[in-house]
Enzyme design. Structure first.
Site, PDB file in Angstrom:
ATOM      1  CG  HIS A 102       5.512 -26.523  11.817  1.00  0.00           C
ATOM      2  ND1 HIS A 102       5.078 -26.124  10.569  1.00  0.00           N
ATOM      3  CD2 HIS A 102       5.839 -25.376  12.464  1.00  0.00           C
ATOM      4  CE1 HIS A 102       5.160 -24.800  10.480  1.00  0.00           C
ATOM      5  NE2 HIS A 102       5.607 -24.324  11.618  1.00  0.00           N
ATOM      6  NE  ARG A 127      -1.326   0.112   4.237  1.00  0.00           N
ATOM      7  CZ  ARG A 127      -1.816  -0.158   5.414  1.00  0.00           C
ATOM      8  NH1 ARG A 127      -3.101  -0.083   5.612  1.00  0.00           N
ATOM      9  NH2 ARG A 127      -1.033  -0.535   6.392  1.00  0.00           N
ATOM     10  CG  ASP A 129       3.466 -27.051   7.786  1.00  0.00           C
ATOM     11  OD1 ASP A 129       4.699 -26.981   7.974  1.00  0.00           O
ATOM     12  OD2 ASP A 129       2.661 -27.337   8.682  1.00  0.00           O
ATOM     13  CG  HIS A 130       8.380 -23.288   7.448  1.00  0.00           C
ATOM     14  ND1 HIS A 130       7.581 -23.021   8.532  1.00  0.00           N
ATOM     15  CD2 HIS A 130       9.618 -23.512   7.972  1.00  0.00           C
ATOM     16  CE1 HIS A 130       8.304 -23.071   9.639  1.00  0.00           C
ATOM     17  NE2 HIS A 130       9.544 -23.370   9.335  1.00  0.00           N
ATOM     18  CE  LYS A 141       2.074 -21.888  11.985  1.00  0.00           C
ATOM     19  NZ  LYS A 141       3.113 -21.148  12.719  1.00  0.00           N
TER      20      LYS A 141
END
Ligand code: BG6
Length: 448
Positions: free
Chosen positions: A235, A43, A172-173, A143
């Site tokens: 995780h 922005r 989900d890393h 997440k």
């Protein structure tokens, strides 16, 4: 193939620290489509020069010695800064003009929502009303995707009004960490191992993700969520499902995800009747870590933010069972906590004869002692020393570009894990289960 990669929150922390460095590596290593544009949406009013300067300095910081002026100059030619106030119709029309969907349908458009979940609605609604969601577009979110069944369902409903599930990539890393992908690979490649991957040979599984860090700058969020929701729901549940699932007939994204969901759905319910025996939650008090003294959780909150209640758990251990043929009566211990003695993520598999196998996720990436289960000569190191291990995000973004959903969380998967987590939380509330204190730098409370 052409690609438009649009990052909402394009100059935010995640974008500068993880997403743009990942895209830089993908480009450097020849893994980006021949034509691509990366549009960073935010922005703030920013000139192109300011933006490019910012990206350059952050890339230098986050890719370190891998920063290369020549590679960067080419990469930067594909970067665009787009000022969009999400509530401004005019700005959205500007973005639509820039994307010019109708002009070229032979391409991919990836929208990466690196913004808080409260922004998902305005973004998705505008994308829909301006018809920026053709079948060749994809949506990436991560997440926190809800904080319980109800809010997660609302997010799923919201996304599905604009995008088909096939277009949605929930990150989900942990699924981007190489050891997690290797779990499936190795189970699939070694039938002799897979035949012993069950209650007849395995008597207990310990899944541990321990961290040294404390609450860092996220006091309010972490205090509200606690590690049950911040770590276990996602995780640890991903690690559990890859270890526990049945293998599908074919290694295809949706067949794999069907089996993962099936495993999570088979977790036996923990509620007020058994929560006190099957779980323990903790909070760290002052202690010592790496030779220095560290303050306790409540002190940290006081120092940083007066408004957090201080009721969040910074440690949890859960003894879970999976009710199916494969795992009947085999306990899966899930443990995670902050300010513990070491940073480590691993799965420890204890065999009938008490021998132990390890799937080490971090800091090492290796399988240890798999030979115990079947005299298998599987390479212990999963990644050679001289190979750069791609960041989780780099792997995941590469998969999104390829359109492979295997390592992304499906809508039903996320709902199944929230359902199980909600029951634990309700059990804690009903029984008023107390938080145990543990010293920073220790291994946290124990659970039999
Ligand atoms: C995040 C959690 O998802 O994972 C953090 O919100 C946690 O609280 C982090 O510290 C751990 O990730 P990693 O990759 O450092 O193990």
């Amino acid at each position: 193939m052409k690609l438009d990669f649009v990052i909402f929150g394009g100059v935010g922390d995640l974008s500068l620290r993880k997403l743009l460095p990942s895209l830089y590596y993908l480009y450097r290593d020849g893994n980006m489509p021949s034509e691509f544009r990366i549009s960073c949406v935010s922005r703030a009013a920013k000139s192109h020069e300011e933006f490019i300067g910012l990206v350059k300095s952050k890339l230098k910081e986050f890719v370190g010695d891998d920063f290369d002026e020549v590679v960067y100059a080419d990469f930067a030619n594909n970067l665009i800064y787009k000022k969009v106030d999400l509530s401004s119709d005019e700005d959205w029309v500007g973005l639509a003009d820039c994307l010019n969907i109708q002009a070229d349908t032979d391409r991919e458009i990836i929208y990466y929502l690196s913004v808080p979940p409260t922004m998902f609605a305005p973004v998705c609604e505008q994308i829909k009303s301006l018809e920026l969601n053709p079948s060749f577009s994809r949506l990436v979110v991560e997440k926190p995707l809800g904080e319980d069944v109800k809010s997660a369902q609302e997010i799923n409903d919201l996304l599905s009004r604009t995008f088909d599930e096939k277009q949605i990539f929930r990150i989900d890393h942990y699924l981007g960490k190489p050891a997690l992908q290797k779990i499936l690979e190795i189970r699939n490649n070694y039938p002799a191992l897979e035949r012993r991957w069950n209650k007849d040979h395995i008597k207990r599984v310990n899944i541990t993700v321990s961290e040294k860090v404390g609450v860092e700058g996220r006091v309010e969020f972490l205090d509200r969520a606690g590690v049950l929701r911040d770590m276990v729901q996602n995780h640890l549940m991903q690690i559990l499902s890859l270890v526990a699932m049945d293998l599908p007939d074919e290694m295809q994204a949706d067949l794999i995800r069907d089996q993962k969901v099936a495993a999570v759905k088979r977790l036996s319910v923990i509620d007020e009747t058994n929560v006190n025996q099957l779980t323990v939650k903790g909070q760290y008090i002052a202690g010592e870590l790496d030779g220095g003294s560290v303050p306790g959780y409540l002190d940290e909150i006081k120092m940083k933010n007066e408004s957090a209640a201080g009721t969040g758990e910074t440690f949890v251990a859960i003894k879970a069972y999976i009710e199916n043929d494969r795992w009947q009566n085999v306990p899966f211990y899930l443990r995670t906590g902050k300010r513990l003695s070491e940073r480590k993520a691993e799965v420890e598999i204890i065999l009938e004869n008490d021998q132990k196998l390890f799937i080490e996720i971090q800091p090492e990436i290796r399988f240890r002692n798999l030979s115990h289960i079947n005299d298998l000569q599987i390479n212990e190191k999963l990644v050679a020393d001289d190979i750069r291990v791609p960041e989780a995000y780099e792997f995941l973004i590469h998969q999104i570009i390829k359109g492979d959903q295997t390592y992304f969380v499906r809508d039903d998967e996320i709902m199944a894990s929230w359902k199980w987590i909600d029951a634990v939380r309700a059990g804690w509330a009903t029984t008023n289960q107390q938080i145990e204190n543990y010293k920073a730098g220790s291994n946290g409370p124990t659970l039999d």
